[in-house]
Design a protein around this motif. Sequence first.
Motif, short mmCIF file in Angstrom:
data_model
loop_
_atom_site.label_atom_id
_atom_site.label_comp_id
_atom_site.label_asym_id
_atom_site.label_seq_id
_atom_site.Cartn_x
_atom_site.Cartn_y
_atom_site.Cartn_z
N GLY A 78 0.79 -1.24 0.00
CA GLY A 78 0.00 0.00 0.00
C GLY A 78 0.82 1.28 0.00
O GLY A 78 0.36 2.32 0.52
N LYS A 79 1.98 1.25 -0.60
CA LYS A 79 2.82 2.45 -0.61
C LYS A 79 2.19 3.58 -1.44
O LYS A 79 2.36 4.76 -1.11
CB LYS A 79 4.23 2.12 -1.14
CG LYS A 79 5.02 1.21 -0.18
CD LYS A 79 6.47 1.05 -0.57
CE LYS A 79 6.73 0.20 -1.78
NZ LYS A 79 6.31 -1.23 -1.61
N THR A 80 1.48 3.23 -2.49
CA THR A 80 0.91 4.28 -3.36
C THR A 80 -0.02 5.22 -2.58
O THR A 80 0.15 6.44 -2.62
CB THR A 80 0.13 3.64 -4.54
OG1 THR A 80 0.86 2.51 -5.01
CG2 THR A 80 -0.07 4.63 -5.66
N ALA A 81 -0.97 4.61 -1.86
CA ALA A 81 -1.88 5.46 -1.08
C ALA A 81 -1.15 6.15 0.07
O ALA A 81 -1.56 7.22 0.51
CB ALA A 81 -3.05 4.63 -0.55
N ILE A 180 9.45 10.15 -4.91
CA ILE A 180 10.10 9.22 -5.82
C ILE A 180 9.67 7.81 -5.42
O ILE A 180 9.97 7.35 -4.32
CB ILE A 180 11.63 9.35 -5.77
CG1 ILE A 180 12.03 10.80 -6.05
CG2 ILE A 180 12.28 8.40 -6.77
CD1 ILE A 180 13.53 11.04 -6.01
N ASP A 181 8.90 7.17 -6.31
CA ASP A 181 8.40 5.83 -6.01
C ASP A 181 9.32 4.81 -6.67
O ASP A 181 9.88 5.07 -7.74
CB ASP A 181 6.97 5.68 -6.52
CG ASP A 181 6.29 4.43 -5.99
OD1 ASP A 181 6.72 3.91 -4.93
OD2 ASP A 181 5.34 3.95 -6.63
N GLU A 182 9.46 3.65 -6.04
CA GLU A 182 10.41 2.63 -6.48
C GLU A 182 11.79 3.25 -6.69
O GLU A 182 12.45 3.05 -7.71
CB GLU A 182 9.89 1.88 -7.71
CG GLU A 182 8.53 1.26 -7.42
CD GLU A 182 8.22 -0.02 -8.19
OE1 GLU A 182 9.00 -0.40 -9.06
OE2 GLU A 182 7.18 -0.62 -7.89
N ALA A 183 12.17 4.01 -5.69
CA ALA A 183 13.44 4.73 -5.74
C ALA A 183 14.62 3.79 -5.90
O ALA A 183 15.62 4.12 -6.54
CB ALA A 183 13.61 5.57 -4.47
MG MG Z 1 4.31 0.62 -5.54
#
Ligand code: MG
Length: 244
Positions: A78-81, A180-183
């Motif tokens: 749930g990192k996106t939210a 930064i996602d999936e850094a």
């Molecule tokens: Mg993700």
Amino acid sequence: LEEQNHFRNEHGIKAVGRHIPNALRDFNELITKYNISRSMVEVLLQCGYSEPTPIQRQAIPCLLENRQIVACAPTGSGKTAAFLMPLLHMLGAPQGGPRALVLCPTRELANQIYREAIRLSASTQLRCSVIRSLKESKIKEREATIRKSDLVISTPNRLCYLLKQDTVGINMDKVQWLVIDEADKLFEGSQEEVDTFRQQLDVILSSCKSRLAMFSATHTPSIAKWARHNMRGLINITVGHRNA
Ligand code: MG
Ligand code: ADP
């Protein structure tokens, strides 16, 4: 404090840094403690999110309290939210002109984040956009979309390509938050890829005065080092095992 540590332990949350905001007990606390609109929280429940995931419990309060974070939690947790909720709340009313920016390594991921942003912003008037193909004939259109957007999602390549156009009327001055996602993927490619990304990051960061948050599934020493030197008041959040 003791109680907080116990609560974090129960949820497999490790947080390191100064004055770490308390972890969320439930989504209702967003309303009572952080003044998030009831309708925004109801959207979460409609999505089937009845309880915050561990990363959401700790990352959401940090971002809402304007703290820069490096967050590491497993895929599917749930990192996106965890970053979209606080961003959407902080944006408040639509203004036009990007005030939040999410960078991620691939187009597919950018589209996924965009879909989640559309879902979670359903109760708001905010405009979210994802930078799609940069065909010569589309550049003007893309610029116009970005100028109207409050939240922009992109790969670093596409954004930098747009920013480098002579014609650009894109103003990044108002960007307050960069996520930064999936850094790990962006910081751990080939040497050439990593160098390119860091240059791009410098370009983006120098064109705005934003706070930074990084999310990944693995603990990455090169991120940890970069963050220690570049992120003031940093909080490191780890959920589950350090799978690196
Ligand atoms: Mg993700
Ligand atoms: P990650 O980025 O950590 O890999 P995602 O953000 O893609 O994870 O979320 C994985 C799945 O979990 C998605 O289908 C998302 O809709 C769902 N999800 C997110 N938060 C919650 C929650 N609080 N409760 C239930 N499901 C959730």
